[in-house]
Design an enzyme around this catalytic site. Structure first.
Site, PDB file in Angstrom:
ATOM      1  N   GLY B  39      13.398  25.713  -4.366  1.00  9.95           N
ATOM      2  CA  GLY B  39      13.797  24.838  -5.468  1.00  9.95           C
ATOM      3  C   GLY B  39      12.784  23.726  -5.598  1.00  9.95           C
ATOM      4  CD  GLN B  40      11.413  20.454 -10.546  1.00 11.12           C
ATOM      5  OE1 GLN B  40      12.557  20.592 -10.947  1.00 11.12           O
ATOM      6  NE2 GLN B  40      10.486  19.809 -11.224  1.00 11.12           N
ATOM      7  N   GLY B  44      17.571  19.133  -3.837  1.00 14.75           N
ATOM      8  CA  GLY B  44      18.634  19.004  -2.837  1.00 14.75           C
ATOM      9  C   GLY B  44      18.453  19.878  -1.607  1.00 14.75           C
ATOM     10  CB  SER B  46      15.392  17.820   2.388  1.00 11.61           C
ATOM     11  OG  SER B  46      14.130  18.369   2.141  1.00 11.61           O
ATOM     12  CD  GLU B 170       7.280  23.814   2.011  1.00  9.44           C
ATOM     13  OE1 GLU B 170       6.381  24.598   2.315  1.00  9.44           O
ATOM     14  OE2 GLU B 170       7.889  23.851   0.923  1.00  9.44           O
TER      15      GLU B 170
END
Lengths: 273, 306
Positions: B39-40, B44, B46, B170
């Site tokens: 998602g961008q 939400g 994280s 990440e």
């Protein structure tokens, strides 16, 4: 042609892990857009730190334009070379975006009357002028890196070094930073030398020249279009090739022409059975 | 260990000052699978994963983490064991290294959860071996290591606690291609050991290569939750709406579809894409083009034979 950076016979060893650069020679021309690529631990970030005098080298010489790097010239060299680091959260000092850009100007004792115009001009160049009063922590990673660039631009550097400045950004942020760099290069042309340390071959493709560093050695030093034809050698150095070249090679097309993704798609469609 | 989220809402702040972040989330994270969350920035992701080890408690709804249930009312003390069972690897975890030597840094977690020095050392050595860290560097300061080596130490620090579930935010960002490939292998190994793996990633190639199922977050809500093959079969316009990229192989496939090419399945790898393309190319034309393009280097490059 003037050299922006000249490195002669550089020797540097890590404090505990031994020798990195041995008799290393390298130069960057004024106005060049250079990408430095290499695997993790290849020495590319160390090289940037040496140029900025953030690390001391053992032997040799680093020259920025006509000044030899030393205790005496450090301040003057840092005034000409700006650096954007990897982590966007570690380079903010101001309470607002404008304050942050002002910080560097204050250090240079720019009269406060002149500051607002300079701040606005710098933010405009990175497309962040509407965010001047925002608190830095409310910005996205890509916006933060563009503000970091603006803070440097306000000081009119002759060289900007980006040390994996897009590594922590999402695809949109990456793209915004790269677009900004293209615009800056188009605007300043030979007045601005860009050195971009990166793993990303799609980014390196934008540079005039790519230097591949491995274990402190300069392995390749050439235009991206010819470097990308060396897929196998790049893989051996732990580096990727751009997607389009990977696909060409998987299709068995001999690696003699570099094509972008779009060029490859167009070309393949002419070969449709 | 299965994690199950039921009817979760989450808002930062209290009273009138609340900022809603997550709305009506219902999700299951199965054992022995990799669930990717995409998602961008600001969608939400994280905030969502911080519910998985109770770093944040839900404002409403329940989170079942193995045998534990976390609600808004769960006492802080009851959350401590969850932290050992669910390991979090945050973005750029190497920025949290602190001990004077590598081995001490990795031993810190187990010791903090009550292991003796000897137990902690064993756990640390096992974890460092698992991430392929060079034994000769155990007594080095972590701050003298390269970025890739530091990342391994930070990962080992979480692995040393042998968590049942691991959340990676990440994990491959900033690593070179070889480091990335090794990291992906580590995630596969952990999955195959039966751990529950949650992966936040912006790199769609990684998601395609690793994930069993994908959760797409948008504005604090689940916009999609489905097997990876189903997700990437969605039209390009859907991804554009979510501000997400497609993996390069699939983006290229969709581009070629516009040119009249037909594919029978989504290409997970470049080789797979090449194979599906090759059958649709005029081999005579391709050979002609090859020698034209190859020019004088044709002798060395030569045409490719299957």
């Amino acid at each position: 042609m003037t050299n922006a950076i000249t490195i002669k016979n550089l020797n540097y060893s890590y404090p505990e892990q031994g020798e990195l650069f041995k008799n290393f020679d390298f130069s960057v021309q004024e106005g060049e857009w250079l990408a430095i690529v290499g695997h993790n631990g290849s020495g590319k970030s160390t090289l940037a730190k040496l140029i900025l005098g953030l690390l001391d080298f053992d032997q040799g010489e680093i020259q920025v334009f006509d000044e030899k790097l030393s205790e005496e010239t450090l301040a003057s060299i840092r005034a000409q070379v700006g650096m954007v680091f990897q982590n966007p959260d570690n380079q903010f000092v101001g309470a607002t975006v404008a304050d942050d850009v002002a910080f560097g100007l204050e250090n240079r004792q720019v009269p406060s009357k002149e500051m607002p115009a300079k701040i606005e001009a710098a933010l405009k160049q990175v497309g962040m002028e509407d965010y001047a009063e925002r608190e830095p922590h409310t910005l996205s990673g890509g916006q933060k890196q563009r503000v970091a660039l603006a803070s440097i631009l306000a000081l009119h550097p002759r060289v900007i070094i980006l040390d994996e400045a897009t590594a922590m950004l999402d695809p949109e942020g990456k793209q915004a930073v790269m677009e900004t760099l293209k615009e800056l290069k188009a605007r300043y042309q030979d007045q601005l030398t860009l050195i971009m340390i990166t793993h990303d071959m799609e980014e390196a493709a934008l540079a005039d020249r790519v230097a591949v560093v491995s274990d402190g050695q300069l392995v390749f030093d050439e235009k991206p279009e010819t470097l990308f034809l060396k897929g196998k050698q790049l893989a051996e150095l732990g580096l990727a090739q751009p997607f389009s070249m990977e696909l060409q090679s998987a299709l068995g097309i001999s690696q003699t022409t570099y094509r972008t993704k779009q060029e490859l798609a167009t070309w393949l469609s002419t070969l449709k059975a | 260990m299965v994690i199950n989220i039921e009817g979760l809402d989450f808002a930062y702040g209290a009273g009138k000052q609340t900022v809603p972040v997550l709305k009506n989330i219902n999700l299951t994270f199965p054992e022995g699978q990799i669930t990717a969350i995409i998602g961008q920035t600001g969608s939400g992701k994280s905030t969502l994963v911080q519910q998985l080890n109770a770093l944040l408690k839900p404002t409403a709804g329940e989170v079942h983490i193995g045998d534990h249930t976390v609600t808004n009312k769960t006492k802080e003390k009851a959350l401590t064991p969850i932290r050992a069972e669910v390991g979090m690897v945050f973005q750029f975890p190497e920025s949290q290294l602190f001990a004077p030597t590598v081995i001490e840094d990795v031993m810190y977690g187990p010791k903090n959860f009550g292991a003796t020095d000897e137990e902690a050392k064993q756990a640390a050595e096992k974890a460092l071996a698992k991430v392929g860290f060079d034994t000769s560097l155990y007594d080095q300061s972590p701050f003298n290591l390269s970025g890739g080596q530091m990342r391994r130490v930070a990962l080992a620090g979480v692995l040393a606690m042998n968590p049942q579930t691991m959340v990676f935010d990440e994990p491959a960002a900033g690593l070179d291609p070889q480091g990335q490939a090794e990291l992906l292998d580590l995630l596969r190994t952990l999955r195959d050991e039966g751990k529950t793996i949650v992966l936040i990633s912006h790199q769609m190639e990684q998601v395609l290569a690793l994930a069993n199922q994908v959760v797409v977050m948008k504005d604090g809500q689940v916009a999609a939750h489905e097997p990876v093959e189903e997700l990437f079969a969605r039209p390009q316009s859907w991804f554009a709406d979510q501000h997400l990229d497609l993996p390069e192989t699939i983006a290229f496939q969709k581009e070629m579809e516009k040119q009249g090419f037909v594919f029978d399945h989504l290409a997970k790898t470049v080789d797979d894409l090449a194979k599906q393309l090759a059958g649709q190319l005029d081999s005579a034309k391709l050979t002609g083009q090859r020698s034209d393009q190859a020019g004088s280097q044709a002798q060395t490059g030569g045409p490719h034979h299957e």
